[in-house]
Motif scaffolding. Structure first.
Motif, PDB file in Angstrom:
ATOM      1  N   ARG A  12     -22.802  31.604  -1.421  1.00 34.44           N
ATOM      2  CA  ARG A  12     -21.765  30.893  -2.165  1.00 34.44           C
ATOM      3  C   ARG A  12     -21.603  31.522  -3.545  1.00 34.44           C
ATOM      4  N   ILE A  13     -20.473  31.251  -4.167  1.00 35.66           N
ATOM      5  CA  ILE A  13     -20.280  31.707  -5.546  1.00 35.66           C
ATOM      6  C   ILE A  13     -21.372  31.115  -6.433  1.00 35.66           C
ATOM      7  N   HIS A  14     -21.700  29.850  -6.208  1.00 31.97           N
ATOM      8  CA  HIS A  14     -22.686  29.161  -7.047  1.00 31.97           C
ATOM      9  C   HIS A  14     -24.057  29.820  -6.967  1.00 31.97           C
ATOM     10  N   ASP A  15     -24.319  30.542  -5.887  1.00 29.30           N
ATOM     11  CA  ASP A  15     -25.612  31.216  -5.752  1.00 29.30           C
ATOM     12  C   ASP A  15     -25.775  32.341  -6.772  1.00 29.30           C
ATOM     13  N   LEU A  16     -24.674  32.830  -7.329  1.00 24.08           N
ATOM     14  CA  LEU A  16     -24.771  33.818  -8.406  1.00 24.08           C
ATOM     15  C   LEU A  16     -25.436  33.190  -9.630  1.00 24.08           C
ATOM     16  N   ARG A  17     -25.109  31.946  -9.903  1.00 28.30           N
ATOM     17  CA  ARG A  17     -25.734  31.204 -11.011  1.00 28.30           C
ATOM     18  C   ARG A  17     -27.210  30.961 -10.714  1.00 28.30           C
ATOM     19  N   HIS A  18     -27.517  30.582  -9.476  1.00 25.53           N
ATOM     20  CA  HIS A  18     -28.913  30.369  -9.093  1.00 25.53           C
ATOM     21  C   HIS A  18     -29.723  31.645  -9.283  1.00 25.53           C
ATOM     22  N   ARG A  19     -29.143  32.757  -8.891  1.00 26.46           N
ATOM     23  CA  ARG A  19     -29.847  34.028  -9.002  1.00 26.46           C
ATOM     24  C   ARG A  19     -30.137  34.361 -10.463  1.00 26.46           C
ATOM     25  N   PHE A  20     -29.182  34.077 -11.338  1.00 25.26           N
ATOM     26  CA  PHE A  20     -29.383  34.312 -12.770  1.00 25.26           C
ATOM     27  C   PHE A  20     -30.594  33.533 -13.274  1.00 25.26           C
ATOM     28  N   ALA A  21     -30.675  32.253 -12.911  1.00 20.08           N
ATOM     29  CA  ALA A  21     -31.763  31.398 -13.386  1.00 20.08           C
ATOM     30  C   ALA A  21     -33.109  31.867 -12.843  1.00 20.08           C
ATOM     31  N   VAL A  22     -33.153  32.158 -11.554  1.00 18.54           N
ATOM     32  CA  VAL A  22     -34.406  32.598 -10.940  1.00 18.54           C
ATOM     33  C   VAL A  22     -34.869  33.917 -11.544  1.00 18.54           C
ATOM     34  N   LEU A  59     -33.844  27.995 -21.172  1.00 18.20           N
ATOM     35  CA  LEU A  59     -33.024  28.255 -19.987  1.00 18.20           C
ATOM     36  C   LEU A  59     -32.215  27.023 -19.612  1.00 18.20           C
ATOM     37  N   SER A  60     -32.822  25.852 -19.740  1.00 18.24           N
ATOM     38  CA  SER A  60     -32.132  24.608 -19.418  1.00 18.24           C
ATOM     39  C   SER A  60     -30.894  24.425 -20.290  1.00 18.24           C
ATOM     40  N   THR A  61     -31.038  24.693 -21.585  1.00 21.35           N
ATOM     41  CA  THR A  61     -29.897  24.592 -22.506  1.00 21.35           C
ATOM     42  C   THR A  61     -28.841  25.629 -22.177  1.00 21.35           C
ATOM     43  N   PHE A  62     -29.280  26.851 -21.881  1.00 22.75           N
ATOM     44  CA  PHE A  62     -28.362  27.940 -21.551  1.00 22.75           C
ATOM     45  C   PHE A  62     -27.517  27.589 -20.327  1.00 22.75           C
ATOM     46  N   GLY A  96     -26.839  24.570 -19.282  1.00 25.81           N
ATOM     47  CA  GLY A  96     -26.095  23.332 -19.450  1.00 25.81           C
ATOM     48  C   GLY A  96     -26.683  22.159 -18.700  1.00 25.81           C
ATOM     49  N   HIS A  97     -28.000  22.212 -18.418  1.00 27.55           N
ATOM     50  CA  HIS A  97     -28.657  21.094 -17.756  1.00 27.55           C
ATOM     51  C   HIS A  97     -28.927  19.982 -18.762  1.00 27.55           C
ATOM     52  N   VAL A  98     -28.777  18.745 -18.316  1.00 26.78           N
ATOM     53  CA  VAL A  98     -29.043  17.603 -19.189  1.00 26.78           C
ATOM     54  C   VAL A  98     -30.540  17.418 -19.381  1.00 26.78           C
ATOM     55  N   ASN A  99     -31.308  17.587 -18.305  1.00 26.90           N
ATOM     56  CA  ASN A  99     -32.758  17.405 -18.350  1.00 26.90           C
ATOM     57  C   ASN A  99     -33.458  18.688 -17.912  1.00 26.90           C
ATOM     58  N   VAL A 100     -34.585  18.972 -18.553  1.00 27.36           N
ATOM     59  CA  VAL A 100     -35.352  20.159 -18.188  1.00 27.36           C
ATOM     60  C   VAL A 100     -35.818  20.079 -16.741  1.00 27.36           C
ATOM     61  N   ARG A 101     -36.054  18.863 -16.242  1.00 29.32           N
ATOM     62  CA  ARG A 101     -36.529  18.734 -14.860  1.00 29.32           C
ATOM     63  C   ARG A 101     -35.514  19.287 -13.862  1.00 29.32           C
ATOM     64  N   ASP A 102     -34.227  19.314 -14.242  1.00 29.17           N
ATOM     65  CA  ASP A 102     -33.226  19.909 -13.355  1.00 29.17           C
ATOM     66  C   ASP A 102     -33.450  21.412 -13.215  1.00 29.17           C
ATOM     67  N   THR A 103     -34.008  22.024 -14.246  1.00 28.12           N
ATOM     68  CA  THR A 103     -34.258  23.463 -14.227  1.00 28.12           C
ATOM     69  C   THR A 103     -35.531  23.793 -13.460  1.00 28.12           C
ATOM     70  N   TYR A 104     -36.474  22.844 -13.380  1.00 29.31           N
ATOM     71  CA  TYR A 104     -37.718  23.076 -12.646  1.00 29.31           C
ATOM     72  C   TYR A 104     -37.451  23.385 -11.175  1.00 29.31           C
ATOM     73  N   TRP A 105     -36.311  22.944 -10.667  1.00 31.30           N
ATOM     74  CA  TRP A 105     -35.978  23.197  -9.260  1.00 31.30           C
ATOM     75  C   TRP A 105     -36.038  24.679  -8.930  1.00 31.30           C
ATOM     76  N   TYR A 106     -35.655  25.521  -9.897  1.00 25.20           N
ATOM     77  CA  TYR A 106     -35.596  26.955  -9.640  1.00 25.20           C
ATOM     78  C   TYR A 106     -36.975  27.567  -9.415  1.00 25.20           C
ATOM     79  N   LEU A 107     -38.022  26.869  -9.850  1.00 19.45           N
ATOM     80  CA  LEU A 107     -39.372  27.393  -9.648  1.00 19.45           C
ATOM     81  C   LEU A 107     -39.720  27.511  -8.170  1.00 19.45           C
ATOM     82  N   SER A 108     -39.067  26.719  -7.327  1.00 20.85           N
ATOM     83  CA  SER A 108     -39.337  26.762  -5.888  1.00 20.85           C
ATOM     84  C   SER A 108     -38.277  27.554  -5.131  1.00 20.85           C
ATOM     85  N   ALA A 109     -37.414  28.252  -5.860  1.00 21.08           N
ATOM     86  CA  ALA A 109     -36.269  28.899  -5.223  1.00 21.08           C
ATOM     87  C   ALA A 109     -36.555  30.305  -4.722  1.00 21.08           C
TER      88      ALA A 109
END
Length: 207
Positions: A139-149, A169-172, A174-187
Motif C-alpha cells: 500500500r502507499i501507507h506502507d511507505l510511511r511504515h518503512r520510514f518509521a521502521v 519519531l512520534s512527533t515527526f 504526528g502520533h498523539v501518543n508515543v505508544r502508537d509509535t511502539y507498534w513499529y518495534l514489532s514490524a
C-alpha cells in the motif's frame, strides 16, 4: 516492508508514466518519493498547499492532520532539490489561475485519492510487487511504515537509546501518543532482534 531497491524501482516506474511530455510522471515520482523519505500520511502529502512547502527553509507545514494537530517536518537538502525541480516543472506546465495545492493533476486541479491509488496499483504491478487481480499487496501507507521502521533500525545500529529517541519519531510522524509509535518495534524481524539484544544486555547488567 519495502526494500531500497523496490522504492527505487517504484519511483523510476513513475517517471515512465505516459505521456512523455506531461506533468503526471513528475507528480507521482515526487509524491511517492516525499511520502517515502518524509514519513507522511498520503493524505497529508495530497493536502499540502504551496504555502505549506517552504523550499527556502526546507520545511513542510502539515496542517490539521488525522488528530487535528499541525506539525513541522524538516526536509533533507536532496529532497528540497527534487521538490524545487517539480515546482518549476509544475509552474511551467500550468497556466493561470494557479492551484493552491503543491501536487496537482494534469490540468492543475487537486489530485484525487482514488486516482492516486489507481496509479500506485498500476506501478506496483509493473515492477512486480503486486500480481494482476491481486486484492492484497503493498500500500502507499506502507511507505510511511518503512520510514518509521528504518529510523528505528538506524538508531539501534548506531547504539542510540531508542526509548529516549522514540518521542522524537512520534512527533515527526504526528502520533498523539508515543505508544502508537511502539507498534513499529514489532514490524520487522531486525527490530525485534535489536530489541532482544538490548534486553539481554540489561538483564546481564542487573544479574
Amino acid at each position: 516492508m519495502y526494500t531500497d531497491a523496490e522504492i527505487t524501482a517504484l519511483l523510476a516506474a513513475a517517471l515512465s508514466l505516459p505521456p512523455a511530455n506531461a506533468l503526471r510522471r513528475w507528480t507521482y515520482h515526487c509524491l511517492f518519493g516525499l511520502i517515502a523519505v518524509g514519513g507522511l500520511r498520503h493524505s497529508e502529502a495530497l493536502d499540502l498547499r504551496r504555502d505549506d512547502v517552504d523550499l527556502d527553509q526546507g520545511i513542510l507545514t502539515i496542517r490539521e492532520t488525522k488528530f487535528g494537530k499541525s506539525r513541522l517536518v524538516p526536509l533533507h537538502a536532496t529532497t528540497v532539490a527534487v521538490l524545487s525541480d517539480y515546482a518549476a516543472r509544475r509552474d511551467a506546465h500550468l497556466v493561470a489561475p494557479r492551484s493552491p495545492y503543491f501536487f496537482v493533476a494534469e490540468q492543475g486541479g487537486r489530485l484525487l485519492h482514488q486516482y492516486v491509488h489507481r496509479v500506485f496499483w498500476q506501478l506496483s504491478r509493473q515492477i512486480g510487487l503486486r500480481q494482476r487481480g491481486q486484492r492484497n499487496g503493498p500500500r502507499i501507507h506502507d511507505l510511511r511504515h518503512r520510514f518509521a521502521v528504518q529510523a528505528l533500525i538506524n538508531w539501534y545500529r548506531a547504539g542510540e537509546d531508542v526509548e529516549r529517541e522514540l518521542p522524537i519519531l512520534s512527533t515527526f510522524l504526528g502520533h498523539v501518543n508515543v505508544r502508537d509509535t511502539y507498534w513499529y518495534l514489532s514490524a520487522a524481524p531486525e527490530l525485534m532482534a535489536h530489541a532482544a539484544r538490548r534486553l539481554d544486555k540489561r538483564w546481564e547488567v542487573r544479574s
